[in-house]
Write an enzyme that holds these catalytic residues in place. Structure first.
Site, PDB file in Angstrom:
ATOM      1  N   CYS A 117     -42.200  81.618 -39.347  1.00 42.94           N
ATOM      2  CA  CYS A 117     -41.551  80.443 -38.749  1.00 42.94           C
ATOM      3  C   CYS A 117     -40.027  80.555 -38.733  1.00 42.94           C
ATOM      4  O   CYS A 117     -39.365  79.830 -37.994  1.00 42.94           O
ATOM      5  CB  CYS A 117     -41.982  79.178 -39.473  1.00 42.94           C
ATOM      6  SG  CYS A 117     -43.769  78.996 -39.549  1.00 42.94           S
ATOM      7  N   HIS A 259     -37.161  73.727 -38.512  1.00 42.74           N
ATOM      8  CA  HIS A 259     -38.500  74.187 -38.144  1.00 42.74           C
ATOM      9  C   HIS A 259     -39.447  72.982 -38.140  1.00 42.74           C
ATOM     10  O   HIS A 259     -39.393  72.136 -39.022  1.00 42.74           O
ATOM     11  CB  HIS A 259     -38.964  75.235 -39.151  1.00 42.74           C
ATOM     12  CG  HIS A 259     -40.413  75.583 -39.018  1.00 42.74           C
ATOM     13  ND1 HIS A 259     -40.983  75.901 -37.800  1.00 42.74           N
ATOM     14  CD2 HIS A 259     -41.415  75.651 -39.934  1.00 42.74           C
ATOM     15  CE1 HIS A 259     -42.265  76.143 -37.987  1.00 42.74           C
ATOM     16  NE2 HIS A 259     -42.557  76.004 -39.253  1.00 42.74           N
ATOM     17  N   ASN A 289     -47.137  72.816 -34.965  1.00 45.30           N
ATOM     18  CA  ASN A 289     -46.342  73.915 -35.509  1.00 45.30           C
ATOM     19  C   ASN A 289     -46.612  75.181 -34.687  1.00 45.30           C
ATOM     20  O   ASN A 289     -47.719  75.712 -34.722  1.00 45.30           O
ATOM     21  CB  ASN A 289     -46.736  74.117 -36.978  1.00 45.30           C
ATOM     22  CG  ASN A 289     -45.926  75.206 -37.659  1.00 45.30           C
ATOM     23  OD1 ASN A 289     -45.234  75.984 -37.009  1.00 45.30           O
ATOM     24  ND2 ASN A 289     -46.021  75.262 -38.979  1.00 45.30           N
TER      25      ASN A 289
HETATM   26  O1  UT7 Z   1     -44.708  76.647 -41.104  1.00 42.96           O
HETATM   27  C1  UT7 Z   1     -44.999  76.622 -42.472  1.00 42.96           C
HETATM   28  C2  UT7 Z   1     -46.470  76.504 -42.627  1.00 42.96           C
HETATM   29  N1  UT7 Z   1     -47.067  75.374 -43.189  1.00 42.96           N
HETATM   30  C3  UT7 Z   1     -46.548  74.181 -43.515  1.00 42.96           C
HETATM   31  O2  UT7 Z   1     -45.414  73.873 -43.400  1.00 42.96           O
HETATM   32  C4  UT7 Z   1     -47.527  73.202 -44.094  1.00 42.96           C
HETATM   33  C5  UT7 Z   1     -46.952  72.364 -45.179  1.00 42.96           C
HETATM   34  N2  UT7 Z   1     -47.915  71.448 -45.696  1.00 42.96           N
HETATM   35  C6  UT7 Z   1     -48.332  70.318 -45.049  1.00 42.96           C
HETATM   36  O3  UT7 Z   1     -47.921  70.053 -43.939  1.00 42.96           O
HETATM   37  C7  UT7 Z   1     -49.259  69.392 -45.780  1.00 42.96           C
HETATM   38  O4  UT7 Z   1     -49.366  69.814 -47.124  1.00 42.96           O
HETATM   39  C8  UT7 Z   1     -50.675  69.264 -45.164  1.00 42.96           C
HETATM   40  C9  UT7 Z   1     -50.566  68.555 -43.809  1.00 42.96           C
HETATM   41  C10 UT7 Z   1     -51.322  70.608 -45.018  1.00 42.96           C
HETATM   42  C11 UT7 Z   1     -51.536  68.398 -46.080  1.00 42.96           C
HETATM   43  O5  UT7 Z   1     -50.931  67.136 -46.247  1.00 42.96           O
HETATM   44  P1  UT7 Z   1     -50.701  66.550 -47.698  1.00 42.96           P
HETATM   45  O6  UT7 Z   1     -50.074  65.239 -47.522  1.00 42.96           O
HETATM   46  O7  UT7 Z   1     -49.962  67.575 -48.515  1.00 42.96           O
HETATM   47  O8  UT7 Z   1     -52.162  66.359 -48.206  1.00 42.96           O
HETATM   48  P2  UT7 Z   1     -52.808  66.833 -49.571  1.00 42.96           P
HETATM   49  O9  UT7 Z   1     -53.175  68.258 -49.478  1.00 42.96           O
HETATM   50  O10 UT7 Z   1     -51.940  66.381 -50.706  1.00 42.96           O
HETATM   51  O11 UT7 Z   1     -54.114  65.949 -49.574  1.00 42.96           O
HETATM   52  C12 UT7 Z   1     -54.102  64.506 -49.664  1.00 42.96           C
HETATM   53  C13 UT7 Z   1     -55.492  63.990 -49.381  1.00 42.96           C
HETATM   54  C14 UT7 Z   1     -56.572  64.764 -50.112  1.00 42.96           C
HETATM   55  O12 UT7 Z   1     -57.592  63.864 -50.460  1.00 42.96           O
HETATM   56  P3  UT7 Z   1     -57.688  63.277 -51.947  1.00 42.96           P
HETATM   57  O13 UT7 Z   1     -57.808  64.481 -52.839  1.00 42.96           O
HETATM   58  O14 UT7 Z   1     -56.422  62.516 -52.153  1.00 42.96           O
HETATM   59  O15 UT7 Z   1     -58.911  62.432 -51.877  1.00 42.96           O
HETATM   60  C15 UT7 Z   1     -57.085  65.731 -49.062  1.00 42.96           C
HETATM   61  O16 UT7 Z   1     -58.405  66.134 -49.300  1.00 42.96           O
HETATM   62  O17 UT7 Z   1     -55.795  64.132 -47.988  1.00 42.96           O
HETATM   63  C16 UT7 Z   1     -56.984  64.903 -47.806  1.00 42.96           C
HETATM   64  N3  UT7 Z   1     -56.837  65.714 -46.602  1.00 42.96           N
HETATM   65  C17 UT7 Z   1     -57.196  65.290 -45.383  1.00 42.96           C
HETATM   66  N4  UT7 Z   1     -57.725  64.142 -44.955  1.00 42.96           N
HETATM   67  C18 UT7 Z   1     -57.968  64.001 -43.644  1.00 42.96           C
HETATM   68  C19 UT7 Z   1     -56.318  66.967 -46.490  1.00 42.96           C
HETATM   69  N5  UT7 Z   1     -56.342  67.359 -45.204  1.00 42.96           N
HETATM   70  C20 UT7 Z   1     -56.877  66.340 -44.510  1.00 42.96           C
HETATM   71  C21 UT7 Z   1     -57.147  66.145 -43.137  1.00 42.96           C
HETATM   72  N6  UT7 Z   1     -57.677  64.970 -42.754  1.00 42.96           N
HETATM   73  N7  UT7 Z   1     -56.871  67.079 -42.220  1.00 42.96           N
END
Ligand code: UT7
Length: 332
Positions: A117, A259, A289
């Site tokens: 990225c 980014h 992204n």
């Molecule tokens: O270019 C560089 C590459 N990547 C990035 O920059 C990605 C950086 N990370 C992110 O954008 C975020 O971490 C994500 C979008 C991947 C995830 O969002 P988050 O706010 O960090 O979610 P989390 O992993 O902390 O999960 C929170 C909750 C969890 O449920 P519980 O354990 O609280 O019950 C997950 O299981 O949200 C749940 N969850 C979802 N729910 C619905 C995780 N993914 C999803 C989803 N839809 N797609």
């Protein structure tokens, strides 16, 4: 500040997003997720996807034609093509050479830059060096990706984020009456935390085999939460470094283009850096992204719709797999 013989200038930009859309509603049919969650947690409404037979070089071609036209430069005048991508048409030859041929650019240096990225910011910095030190006058800098083949549409952590797209900038030696300048670039990498975001198969470590398909190693694997934290910390640091180096205060920056990975990352960077979101270009909603392409697509869109004007100070910052990161401060 600059002891260099020459200054470089972005003379033209272009961007291209393929027609097909992957909407949040469609993703609801593939994984356990929903439109509200995706919009709230990422800021994304849809991403774009190539059609059958459309490759990274094709998206780059469309963006490059626009950039060349705007710069009023012929492809045959290019001294170098720098192609930032982690999703090349093929491993070999490099996609810069494929694009060179499609553009009928004729003899020039053609090189792919693999910095995920951060790729476009890395490539723009390299272009600046080649112009500043004299050997080159016209450089095409591309950020283009077709990421959808590397996304597992059973993995809700990643499939909601990534899309396909391309952007291009023609960087030229500035004339005496043009005051554009690239003030600085600061590029970083931290291979110690490279396991946060990987594409396991396809290289010499894990060549393609039935095992790769059985274990789904052809898809990206990401530690989302960890990356999120590092992204905020690193891009905020990169922004501060750029300003400190140039003796600028945040209010001297007209636009920040980070980014575009997650709108919450962007908001947190703006907060830590101490700049209002009104000065941040956010284009993630309608493209997701697109890795190396996000910064140049966002730059192009903000130029085309009149937000960014000549003479303004623009700060680019990026973060990606590697982990790579960096900033580039310029007067557009
Ligand atoms: O270019 C560089 C590459 N990547 C990035 O920059 C990605 C950086 N990370 C992110 O954008 C975020 O971490 C994500 C979008 C991947 C995830 O969002 P988050 O706010 O960090 O979610 P989390 O992993 O902390 O999960 C929170 C909750 C969890 O449920 P519980 O354990 O609280 O019950 C997950 O299981 O949200 C749940 N969850 C979802 N729910 C619905 C995780 N993914 C999803 C989803 N839809 N797609």
């Amino acid at each position: 500040m600059s002891m260099s013989a020459y200054r470089s200038r972005i003379a033209g930009t272009g961007s291209f997003l393929p027609e097909n859309l992957i909407t949040n509603k469609y993703l609801e049919t593939l994984v356990d997720t929903n439109d509200e969650w995706i919009q709230e947690r990422t800021g994304i409404k849809w991403r774009h996807k190539v059609k059958e037979g459309q490759y990274t070089s094709d998206l780059a071609y469309e963006a490059s034609i626009q950039a060349l036209q705007e710069a009023q430069i012929k492809a045959s005048d290019l001294d170098m093509i720098l192609f930032a991508t982690v999703s090349p048409d093929q491993v070999m030859p490099n996609t810069a050479c494929v694009l060179q041929s499609k553009l009928k650019a004729g003899d020039c240096m053609a090189l792919d830059i693999s910095a995920a990225c951060s790729g476009f910011v890395y490539a723009l910095a390299i272009a600046d060096q080649f112009i500043k030190t004299g050997p080159m006058k016209n450089i095409l800098v591309v950020g283009a990706e077709v990421l959808t083949p590397y996304v597992n549409y059973k993995d809700r952590d990643t499939c909601i984020l990534f899309g396909d797209g391309a952007g291009a900038a023609v960087v030229t030696r500035a004339q005496d009456d043009q005051d554009s300048i690239i003030y600085s670039h600061h590029l970083h990498a931290d291979g110690e935390i490279s396991d946060l975001f990987v594409l396991p198969a396809g290289g010499s470590k894990v060549p393609f085999s039935q095992k790769v398909l059985d274990e789904e190693m052809q898809y990206v694997k990401m530690k989302g939460r960890e990356i999120f934290k590092h992204a905020v910390r690193t891009m905020s640091k990169c922004c501060k470094e750029a300003l400190e180096y140039n003796g600028f205060t945040p209010d001297q920056v007209d636009w920040v283009i980070p980014h575009q990975a997650n709108v919450r990352i962007i908001k947190a960077v703006a907060y830590h850096f101490g700049i209002s979101m009104e000065k941040v270009v956010v284009e993630i909603e309608e493209m997701g992204n697109t890795s190396a392409a996000t910064v140049i697509i966002a730059l192009d869109k903000a130029i085309k719709d009149g937000r960014i004007k000549r003479g303004q100070n623009i700060l680019l910052t990026a973060f990606g797999a590697g982990i790579t990161s960096g900033s580039l401060l310029m007067k557009y």
